[in-house]
Design an enzyme around this catalytic site. Structure first.
Site: not given
Ligand code: NAD
Ligand code: UDP
Length: 340
Positions: A125, A150, A154
């Site tokens: 991120s 958070y 990362k």
């Molecule tokens: P999201 O919450 O929609 O997807 C994350 C998925 O991981 C979910 O389906 C959740 O059920 C699953 N999950 C969580 N903990 C788990 C575990 N211990 N074992 C198995 N599955 C697990 O989030 P997203 O927006 O799709 O983000 C995906 C990744 O990108 C994340 O790592 C997030 O931190 C990173 N990210 C997201 C953003 C954003 O704004 N969406 C920005 C920067 C980074």
């Protein structure tokens, strides 16, 4: 590389990436504990792709589950999305965040090593840049000043992966530093499905537009920006999904760990987003000004030249498509993936 394990593949970014992978002919194996997602997202991905994937309901912290997956499927690479992502919540329950995002990731990397799988794309991120630098942010700037738990998770995982790849040249790792993912698949069948009150701007805007929430609170009106409101680099989730395929391609037969910014390179303020939303979708978004949110910075946007030149990744969608597709998804799915 053909068989891809996608952790967290049922989530927002993961589901769009699974669709892209299926469309490109990869075999997709999803591991997700559904803590923040719905299996319906993956049902729809398979309808859109007209191909099926393998879903495993499980947790990245479960070593025997991971070992079984690597034993059963000839995995070539892992795209690691799984984790918790709510900034505010990470301040209230830090241990849950450390456990899911740091221990969970380590557990995954150990299982990969046991199975001799060394290709990894990690969801990082822009938050790892902290508040030290002036935008546009580029990958040569130092990281390490995150303002919340958070962001800290990362940063730690990035640093662990750096060290790991320095010690062991078998690893080939892509760190994708997402800026602000928004939008949805243009069909409106899959999109972001936040639980409870959205933390992020875009789902809040679309929920106000559809009448599910009364008005948006704009956090801060006195930043040193074009109109006093915060500026971010919004990136369409389809472009973001595509970046994962470009990163997989880049990592073939390469060693080491490399970071790429995944943003458009352009910033938009909160007020600009609201105005553009009305111009494009013809819907007003009621708002009021509120105090600044803790930990927010004024301006954050990417220098994306490294991704463009090294990955051949070029964002195809502008703010107009992001707002159109976010609204299209919200209108077609007023309750997200929940029926009724
Ligand atoms: P999201 O919450 O929609 O997807 C994350 C998925 O991981 C979910 O389906 C959740 O059920 C699953 N999950 C969580 N903990 C788990 C575990 N211990 N074992 C198995 N599955 C697990 O989030 P997203 O927006 O799709 O983000 C995906 C990744 O990108 C994340 O790592 C997030 O931190 C990173 N990210 C997201 C953003 C954003 O704004 N969406 C920005 C920067 C980074
Ligand atoms: N924001 C806002 N009201 C909200 C949510 C967000 O004014 O209800 C602002 C926030 O202060 C920032 C921008 O919108 O300037 C993007 O915030 P978001 O939480 O979506 O992403 P961040 O960049 O903070 O991760």
């Amino acid at each position: 590389m053909f068989n891809i394990l996608v952790t967290g593949g049922a989530g927002y970014v993961g589901s769009h990436t699974c669709l892209k992978l299926l469309e490109e002919g990869f075999k997709v194996i999803v591991l997700d504990n559904l803590a923040n997602s719905s299996i319906e997202a993956l049902n729809r991905v398979q309808i859109l792709a007209n191909r099926s994937l393998i879903f495993i309901h499980g947790d990245i912290r479960d070593s025997s589950c991971l070992d079984r997956i690597f034993k059963t499927h000839q995995i070539d690479a892992v795209i690691h999305f799984a984790g918790l992502k709510a900034v505010g919540e990470s301040q209230q329950i830090p241990l849950e965040y450390f456990d899911n995002n740091i221990s969970g990731s380590l557990n995954l990397f150990n299982a990969m090593q046991r199975a001799s799988v060394y290709n990894l794309v990690f969801s990082s991120s822009a938050t790892v840049y902290g508040e030290l630098h002036k935008s546009p942010l580029n990958e040569t700037m130092c990281t390490g000043t995150t303002t919340n738990n958070y962001g800290y998770t990362k940063l730690i995982v990035e640093q662990l992966l750096e060290k790991l790849s320095q010690s062991d040249p078998r690893w080939s790792i892509a760190l994708l530093r997402y800026f602000n993912p928004v939008g949805a698949h243009p069909s409106g069948l899959i999109g972001e499905n936040p639980r409870g009150i959205p933390n992020n701007l875009m789902p809040y805007v679309t929920q106000v537009a559809i009448g599910a929430r009364e008005k948006l609170s704009i956090f801060g009106q006195d930043y040193e920006t074009i109109d006093g409101t915060g500026v971010r680099d919004y990136i369409h989730v389809m472009d973001l999904a595509n970046a994962h395929l470009c990163a997989l391609q880049n990592r073939i037969n390469r060693s080491g760990c490399r970071a790429w910014n995944i943003g458009t390179g352009r910033g938009a303020s909160v007020l600009q987003v609201i105005k553009a939303f009305k111009d494009i979708n013809g819907v007003d978004v009621k708002y009021e000004f509120a105090p600044r949110r803790d930990g927010d910075i004024a301006i954050c946007y990417a220098d994306n030249q490294r991704a463009v030149s090294e990955l051949g990744w070029i964002p195809q969608y502008g703010l107009e498509e992001m707002l159109r597709d976010s609204w299209n998804w919200q209108k077609q799915n007023p309750n997200g993936f929940n029926k009724g």
